[in-house]
Enzyme design. Sequence first.
Site, short mmCIF file in Angstrom:
data_model
loop_
_atom_site.label_atom_id
_atom_site.label_comp_id
_atom_site.label_asym_id
_atom_site.label_seq_id
_atom_site.Cartn_x
_atom_site.Cartn_y
_atom_site.Cartn_z
N GLU A 236 0.83 -1.22 0.00
CA GLU A 236 0.00 0.00 0.00
C GLU A 236 0.86 1.26 0.00
O GLU A 236 0.44 2.31 -0.48
CB GLU A 236 -0.93 0.02 1.22
CG GLU A 236 -2.21 -0.76 1.00
CD GLU A 236 -3.25 -0.55 2.09
OE1 GLU A 236 -3.00 0.18 3.07
OE2 GLU A 236 -4.34 -1.13 1.95
N LYS B 179 -14.06 -0.46 -4.09
CA LYS B 179 -15.18 -0.10 -3.20
C LYS B 179 -16.28 0.60 -3.98
O LYS B 179 -17.45 0.31 -3.81
CB LYS B 179 -14.69 0.83 -2.08
CG LYS B 179 -13.78 0.16 -1.07
CD LYS B 179 -13.47 1.14 0.05
CE LYS B 179 -12.33 0.64 0.92
NZ LYS B 179 -11.84 1.64 1.84
N HIS C 178 8.51 -26.65 -1.79
CA HIS C 178 7.87 -27.76 -2.50
C HIS C 178 6.70 -27.29 -3.35
O HIS C 178 5.90 -28.09 -3.82
CB HIS C 178 7.44 -28.82 -1.49
CG HIS C 178 8.61 -29.40 -0.74
ND1 HIS C 178 9.18 -30.61 -1.05
CD2 HIS C 178 9.37 -28.87 0.26
CE1 HIS C 178 10.22 -30.83 -0.26
NE2 HIS C 178 10.35 -29.78 0.55
#
Length: 450
Positions: free
Chosen positions: A288, A423, A309
């Site tokens: 951010e 949003k 792995h």
Amino acid sequence: MSTLRVNIEDIYQFATEDQVQSLMPTVEQSIKTLYAGNGKGSDYLGWLNLPSLITPEQIDAINEVANDLRSKSEVVVVVGIGGSYLGAKSIIESLSHSFTGSIEGNAPRVIFAGFNICEEYHSELLELLDKKTYSIIVISKSGTTTEPAIAFRLLKQHLEAKVGKTEAATRIVAITDPSKGALRQLATQENYRTFIIPNDIGGRYSVFTPVGLLPIAAAGFDIQKLIDGAAAAEKQTGFDIPLTENPACLYAAARNALYENGYKTEIMVNYTPKLHYITEWWKQLFGESEGKENKGIFPAGVNFTTDLHSLGQYIQQGERLIFETVITVKNSKRKLEIPSDSANLDELNYISGKRLSDVNRMAQLGTTLAHIDGKVPNMSIEIPEINEYWLGNLMYFFQKSCAISGYTLAVNPFDQPGVEAYKKNMFALLGKKGYEEQGKLLREILGEEH
Ligand code: PA5
């Protein structure tokens, strides 16, 4: 002397020492700007000197409320998202027992909600809480973030139905803006106990405010030690420390030198699952803070040896745009040796009697060498052990590094304008008042079934 150490020696075949040095004047300017408080986002520098400014009275006030919640709860639910939960989550996960999820002894279990909108997650949470005594710490600076607001609405109603409105109010603590916002208003109306998120501290820099401290204290951990560790890092990364001895400046310079050379993804590596959420917190902090204006290192994370792995193949031989920063923990708190076995079918007797931590160390050494060989620049950040003090130290170090690194990249490390995009679309699609036009537009793009 025990201290956090940054080692960047192993990047020099990928970004030369001269190149790192040539960035130092910019890094120096960045730390100057930070302390002068005249850079981008300088309204949000409350975290900078916070550890050394926190008073014993403030710690006592937090511990008092935490102890009250602990005394009456089998479970404490912390509601928050992003910077309002990751700091506490990362410390509690690092310090708790891996399988009981709490401190050894009889502390309540601290669990988290409000960081997703998953129906199963919240249904199962309410099902669990049906059978438990519990309290809620609700954390939101704005008070209107959708995810925690939904979770809190569900939990508040559940708790009130279970213990009654009056008792519920004694079991809910709100951490929010000092004066404004929906949560502040609700807390005043319902008479909840509250703590404030200072105006000059953004979510991802808030772990040393009540946002981090109250949940951590509720889980039974020593927040004074956490602050002591952070205060030591505040000094160690201070303005008066020569750049080459300042670990935050070194780390900021090294990662920016690598970025200039095309290493655009930084993988934070740990060798203990206990640090998994520290990486999650670090990802938010750097992602951010730096990912804007079409710039920024992409922060990723792996838990080794587990992910050797799965992602190990890519790291060793995939596209060469990755560098690794390894968090090394010097001492393990527990001791466990590999037993001998008379049949030795698994052929492990050659390491019988060795501690797991010794084997893990060799895995780390072997992996680092292999990755450098595979042209993955490596640096390391070493802490002596995982406890409150060293986690506080590490997290403050990362906050300071991030601010310096962001200024070195010439972005504002304290805003997050890009977070709004999803949003707005979500509100428009849900039909929120004020978003009608955008809703119409999106529905046209998406077609009939939406
Ligand atoms: O770092 C940040 O500022 C964000 O991650 C916020 O913490 C997050 O969006 C939650 O916001 P709020 O505390 O207003 O609910």
